[in-house]
Scaffold this motif. Structure first.
Motif, PDB file in Angstrom:
ATOM      1  N   UNK A   1       0.814  -1.206   0.000  1.00  9.12           N
ATOM      2  CA  UNK A   1       0.000   0.000   0.000  1.00  9.12           C
ATOM      3  C   UNK A   1       0.860   1.274   0.000  1.00  9.12           C
ATOM      4  N   UNK A   2       1.786   1.327  -0.967  1.00  6.68           N
ATOM      5  CA  UNK A   2       2.658   2.493  -1.111  1.00  6.68           C
ATOM      6  C   UNK A   2       2.498   3.075  -2.506  1.00  6.68           C
ATOM      7  N   UNK A   3       2.866   4.331  -2.647  1.00  9.73           N
ATOM      8  CA  UNK A   3       2.738   5.022  -3.926  1.00  9.73           C
ATOM      9  C   UNK A   3       4.082   5.281  -4.600  1.00  9.73           C
ATOM     10  N   UNK A   4       5.182   4.923  -3.923  1.00  5.86           N
ATOM     11  CA  UNK A   4       6.513   5.185  -4.480  1.00  5.86           C
ATOM     12  C   UNK A   4       7.451   4.016  -4.204  1.00  5.86           C
ATOM     13  N   UNK A   5       8.239   3.660  -5.206  1.00  3.19           N
ATOM     14  CA  UNK A   5       9.297   2.670  -5.066  1.00  3.19           C
ATOM     15  C   UNK A   5      10.605   3.307  -5.513  1.00  3.19           C
ATOM     16  N   UNK A   6      11.680   2.977  -4.810  1.00  6.33           N
ATOM     17  CA  UNK A   6      13.009   3.409  -5.216  1.00  6.33           C
ATOM     18  C   UNK A   6      13.571   2.317  -6.125  1.00  6.33           C
ATOM     19  N   UNK A   7      14.122   2.711  -7.250  1.00  3.27           N
ATOM     20  CA  UNK A   7      14.691   1.760  -8.203  1.00  3.27           C
ATOM     21  C   UNK A   7      16.211   1.764  -8.043  1.00  3.27           C
ATOM     22  N   UNK A   8      16.763   0.561  -7.826  1.00  2.00           N
ATOM     23  CA  UNK A   8      18.203   0.468  -7.579  1.00  2.00           C
ATOM     24  C   UNK A   8      18.849  -0.585  -8.467  1.00  2.00           C
ATOM     25  N   UNK A   9      20.159  -0.416  -8.627  1.00  2.00           N
ATOM     26  CA  UNK A   9      20.986  -1.402  -9.313  1.00  2.00           C
ATOM     27  C   UNK A   9      22.390  -1.314  -8.729  1.00  2.00           C
ATOM     28  N   UNK A  10      22.877  -2.434  -8.251  1.00  2.00           N
ATOM     29  CA  UNK A  10      24.229  -2.529  -7.684  1.00  2.00           C
ATOM     30  C   UNK A  10      24.511  -1.454  -6.634  1.00  2.00           C
ATOM     31  N   UNK A  11      23.543  -1.218  -5.758  1.00  2.00           N
ATOM     32  CA  UNK A  11      23.722  -0.274  -4.666  1.00  2.00           C
ATOM     33  C   UNK A  11      23.529   1.185  -5.020  1.00  2.00           C
ATOM     34  N   UNK A  12      23.196   1.475  -6.264  1.00  2.00           N
ATOM     35  CA  UNK A  12      22.988   2.862  -6.691  1.00  2.00           C
ATOM     36  C   UNK A  12      21.514   3.121  -6.990  1.00  2.00           C
ATOM     37  N   UNK A  13      21.038   4.294  -6.612  1.00  2.00           N
ATOM     38  CA  UNK A  13      19.671   4.699  -6.929  1.00  2.00           C
ATOM     39  C   UNK A  13      19.639   5.107  -8.397  1.00  2.00           C
ATOM     40  N   UNK A  14      18.800   4.425  -9.166  1.00  2.00           N
ATOM     41  CA  UNK A  14      18.727   4.677 -10.606  1.00  2.00           C
ATOM     42  C   UNK A  14      17.459   5.422 -11.018  1.00  2.00           C
ATOM     43  N   UNK A  15      16.404   5.343 -10.191  1.00  2.00           N
ATOM     44  CA  UNK A  15      15.151   5.981 -10.547  1.00  2.00           C
ATOM     45  C   UNK A  15      14.133   5.822  -9.441  1.00  2.00           C
ATOM     46  N   UNK A  16      12.931   6.295  -9.728  1.00  2.00           N
ATOM     47  CA  UNK A  16      11.788   6.157  -8.820  1.00  2.00           C
ATOM     48  C   UNK A  16      10.597   5.764  -9.675  1.00  2.00           C
ATOM     49  N   UNK A  17       9.691   5.023  -9.066  1.00  2.00           N
ATOM     50  CA  UNK A  17       8.416   4.715  -9.708  1.00  2.00           C
ATOM     51  C   UNK A  17       7.323   5.180  -8.768  1.00  2.00           C
ATOM     52  N   UNK A  18       6.356   5.870  -9.322  1.00  2.00           N
ATOM     53  CA  UNK A  18       5.206   6.318  -8.543  1.00  2.00           C
ATOM     54  C   UNK A  18       3.932   5.768  -9.172  1.00  2.00           C
ATOM     55  N   UNK A  19       2.856   5.902  -8.461  1.00  2.00           N
ATOM     56  CA  UNK A  19       1.552   5.514  -9.009  1.00  2.00           C
ATOM     57  C   UNK A  19       1.295   6.259 -10.318  1.00  2.00           C
ATOM     58  N   UNK A  20       1.700   7.512 -10.367  1.00  2.00           N
ATOM     59  CA  UNK A  20       1.512   8.314 -11.573  1.00  2.00           C
ATOM     60  C   UNK A  20       2.298   7.747 -12.762  1.00  2.00           C
ATOM     61  N   UNK A  21       3.466   7.173 -12.496  1.00  2.00           N
ATOM     62  CA  UNK A  21       4.231   6.546 -13.578  1.00  2.00           C
ATOM     63  C   UNK A  21       3.454   5.390 -14.191  1.00  2.00           C
ATOM     64  N   UNK A  22       2.700   4.650 -13.361  1.00  2.00           N
ATOM     65  CA  UNK A  22       1.877   3.567 -13.897  1.00  2.00           C
ATOM     66  C   UNK A  22       0.715   4.109 -14.724  1.00  2.00           C
ATOM     67  N   UNK A  23       0.149   5.222 -14.300  1.00  2.00           N
ATOM     68  CA  UNK A  23      -0.918   5.842 -15.083  1.00  2.00           C
ATOM     69  C   UNK A  23      -0.367   6.267 -16.446  1.00  2.00           C
ATOM     70  N   UNK A  24       0.804   6.870 -16.473  1.00  2.00           N
ATOM     71  CA  UNK A  24       1.438   7.268 -17.730  1.00  2.00           C
ATOM     72  C   UNK A  24       1.721   6.048 -18.598  1.00  2.00           C
ATOM     73  N   UNK A  25       2.175   4.963 -17.988  1.00  2.00           N
ATOM     74  CA  UNK A  25       2.470   3.737 -18.726  1.00  2.00           C
ATOM     75  C   UNK A  25       1.216   3.201 -19.422  1.00  2.00           C
ATOM     76  N   UNK A  26       0.130   3.162 -18.705  1.00  2.00           N
ATOM     77  CA  UNK A  26      -1.143   2.684 -19.280  1.00  2.00           C
ATOM     78  C   UNK A  26      -1.603   3.622 -20.395  1.00  2.00           C
TER      79      UNK A  26
END
Length: 132
Positions: free
Chosen positions: A101-126
């Motif tokens: 039940x969260x609206x934001x995820x932190x996107x990581x790769x090899x210990x580095x922050x690469x991006x964020x995903x929000x509920x709004x990003x899913x709306x844009x994707x659809x």
């Protein structure tokens, strides 16, 4: 076609430290048009800078605060910060957001922050992909 997190995550990621004031973070969010910021700490080893995610602060968190000089350490959410890998599927990320039940995820790769995903990003994707 399998859509991965890296295909629709928001970049670059704005981060902050816990000592920043509510006023500064409100201003930063408004300037950047964002609604969540990971709160980090880092250690600077001579060979590598290591970043630790200590929490996340959202616009909702800030709306509960009256005093502008309050530090982010006092208002950030530190127990519900969820991380997803850049190569994870969009479906896996969506399920994680629903499960916790969260609206934001932190996107990581090899210990580095690469991006964020929000509920709004899913709306844009659809909105950008044909669903039928």
């Amino acid at each position: 076609m399998r859509i991965q997190v890296k295909d629709f995550m928001s970049t670059p990621v704005t981060t902050a430290i816990g000592e920043d004031s509510v006023h500064d973070i409100r201003t930063l969010m408004k300037e950047k048009g964002i609604h969540a910021i990971p709160i980090i700490s880092y250690t600077n080893d001579k060979l590598k800078v290591e970043i630790t995610i200590r929490g996340i602060v959202t616009a909702t968190d800030l709306n509960k605060v009256v005093h502008e000089n309050t530090t982010i350490d006092d208002v950030m959410t530190s127990s519900n910060v969820y991380v997803v890998h850049v190569d994870s599927s969009a479906q896996a990320a969506a399920k994680m957001m629903l499960r916790y039940n969260v609206h934001h995820l932190v996107v990581m790769e090899e210990g580095d922050i690469k991006g964020m995903i929000s509920s709004l990003d899913f709306v844009k994707l659809v909105a950008e992909h044909s669903l039928g």
